[in-house]
Design a protein around this motif. Structure first.
Motif, PDB file in Angstrom:
ATOM      1  N   VAL A  12      -0.981 -14.910 -28.620  1.00 39.40           N
ATOM      2  CA  VAL A  12      -1.112 -13.480 -28.887  1.00 39.40           C
ATOM      3  C   VAL A  12      -1.871 -13.263 -30.189  1.00 39.40           C
ATOM      4  O   VAL A  12      -1.646 -13.960 -31.172  1.00 39.40           O
ATOM      5  N   ILE A  13      -2.767 -12.294 -30.174  1.00 38.73           N
ATOM      6  CA  ILE A  13      -3.509 -11.911 -31.373  1.00 38.73           C
ATOM      7  C   ILE A  13      -3.192 -10.453 -31.684  1.00 38.73           C
ATOM      8  O   ILE A  13      -3.223  -9.603 -30.800  1.00 38.73           O
ATOM      9  N   ARG A  14      -2.870 -10.183 -32.949  1.00 37.13           N
ATOM     10  CA  ARG A  14      -2.640  -8.812 -33.398  1.00 37.13           C
ATOM     11  C   ARG A  14      -3.681  -8.489 -34.465  1.00 37.13           C
ATOM     12  O   ARG A  14      -3.851  -9.225 -35.425  1.00 37.13           O
ATOM     13  N   VAL A  15      -4.376  -7.375 -34.293  1.00 38.88           N
ATOM     14  CA  VAL A  15      -5.450  -6.997 -35.206  1.00 38.88           C
ATOM     15  C   VAL A  15      -5.148  -5.625 -35.793  1.00 38.88           C
ATOM     16  O   VAL A  15      -4.774  -4.697 -35.078  1.00 38.88           O
ATOM     17  N   ASN A  16      -5.302  -5.501 -37.106  1.00 33.66           N
ATOM     18  CA  ASN A  16      -5.120  -4.226 -37.784  1.00 33.66           C
ATOM     19  C   ASN A  16      -6.239  -4.060 -38.807  1.00 33.66           C
ATOM     20  O   ASN A  16      -6.688  -5.039 -39.395  1.00 33.66           O
ATOM     21  N   ARG A  17      -6.692  -2.837 -39.010  1.00 35.20           N
ATOM     22  CA  ARG A  17      -7.770  -2.563 -39.964  1.00 35.20           C
ATOM     23  C   ARG A  17      -7.181  -1.935 -41.225  1.00 35.20           C
ATOM     24  O   ARG A  17      -6.467  -0.936 -41.159  1.00 35.20           O
ATOM     25  N   ILE A  18      -7.490  -2.547 -42.370  1.00 36.27           N
ATOM     26  CA  ILE A  18      -6.940  -2.134 -43.657  1.00 36.27           C
ATOM     27  C   ILE A  18      -8.068  -1.585 -44.528  1.00 36.27           C
ATOM     28  O   ILE A  18      -9.116  -2.232 -44.667  1.00 36.27           O
ATOM     29  N   TYR A  19      -7.844  -0.404 -45.123  1.00 33.11           N
ATOM     30  CA  TYR A  19      -8.852   0.165 -46.024  1.00 33.11           C
ATOM     31  C   TYR A  19      -8.478  -0.130 -47.471  1.00 33.11           C
ATOM     32  O   TYR A  19      -7.342   0.095 -47.901  1.00 33.11           O
ATOM     33  N   VAL A  20      -9.446  -0.648 -48.222  1.00 29.50           N
ATOM     34  CA  VAL A  20      -9.253  -0.980 -49.634  1.00 29.50           C
ATOM     35  C   VAL A  20     -10.193  -0.108 -50.466  1.00 29.50           C
ATOM     36  O   VAL A  20     -11.409  -0.111 -50.251  1.00 29.50           O
ATOM     37  N   SER A  21      -9.635   0.621 -51.421  1.00 31.85           N
ATOM     38  CA  SER A  21     -10.420   1.546 -52.244  1.00 31.85           C
ATOM     39  C   SER A  21     -10.835   0.893 -53.559  1.00 31.85           C
ATOM     40  O   SER A  21     -10.354  -0.190 -53.924  1.00 31.85           O
TER      41      SER A  21
END
Length: 256
Positions: A12-21
């Protein structure tokens, strides 16, 4: 032998997008800290990628090491992994592999696999980020499986490259080689002792999974005696040796 990188079997692969300021990066530089990924509980194998790069894996002793490889097996452990992001959007990918589930004992059906509890990022300027409630993208299996490159019809279409003897092993690769059919009618043993964890095919037929681990050096008894209550430590053998070194091919439908 030929190989293709980053196409090994997984679960299983879990992908999440994180924003860094800019404020986050300035905060880390000012405090001389790095953000950390924390997973309350997981099993059996976990690898963490950021923007397509492997940045951490668990080892056999439940110790995490930055930019290294390994695995955690057979029990639930907490994960604390330092991570490094760039400005803007970052893709965080968690690859979870299940080695096998317990098939005996009390409440074994409740053991499960994968992740339990909270998954969060700590060390951000505005506080922790709880990823447990975020929207994840899931994928079961990897590209090579979807393309069926293990079949005789499709494997020639893949982008294979020659594998040299001094090549550095990678975390996820397909390997292909050829061998002549031996004389006689006896079963053929494929020694996979130099491999890691994966699956094997012969002429497009799946012959099983393998995972080469070295058994503990202690625990083998000189005398085997199964009398009395059963436990999994009775009559253990081959201490200090690989737990699995070959797969036996003895299927009539596979023509060598």
């Amino acid at each position: 032998m030929k190989s293709i990188d980053k196409m090994m079997h997984a679960i299983v692969i879990r992908v999440n997008r994180i924003y860094v300021s800019d404020d986050d990066i300035a905060f880390w530089e000012e405090k001389e800290v790095r953000p950390t990924l924390t997973i309350d509980s997981m099993r059996d194998v976990l690898r963490v990628f950021i923007n397509g790069k492997l940045i951490g894996s668990a080892n056999l002793y439940s110790i995490w090491s930055f930019e290294s490889e390994g695995s955690v097996i057979g029990h639930w452990v907490k994960v604390v992994q330092p991570v490094q992001f760039i400005k803007g959007y970052n893709d965080l990918l968690l690859l979870s592999q299940t080695v096998g589930l317990q098939n005996y004992g009390a409440f074994f059906e409740k053991d499960g696999a994968g992740f339990r509890g909270q998954i969060k990022l700590t060390g951000f300027r505005n506080g922790d980020i709880d990823l447990s409630k975020s929207s994840w993208t899931y994928q079961v299996g990897l590209k090579g499986e979807f393309l069926n490159i293990y079949t005789m019809e499709e494997n020639e279409k893949a982008g294979w490259s020659d594998l040299t003897l001094d090549a550095i092993p990678t975390a996820f690769s397909w390997y292909k080689t050829y061998f002549n059919s031996p004389d006689g009618t006896e079963p053929v043993a494929l020694d996979l002792g130099s491999m890691g964890k994966g699956q094997a095919w012969v002429n497009g037929h799946h012959i099983g999974r393998y995972w080469t681990l070295v058994a503990p050096k202690d625990g083998c008894q000189r005398i085997c005696d199964y009398r009395g209550p059963y436990n999994s430590d009775k009559c253990t053998t081959n201490c200090g040796k690989p737990t699995q070194s070959c797969k036996i091919k003895n299927y009539p439908e596979i023509n060598l």
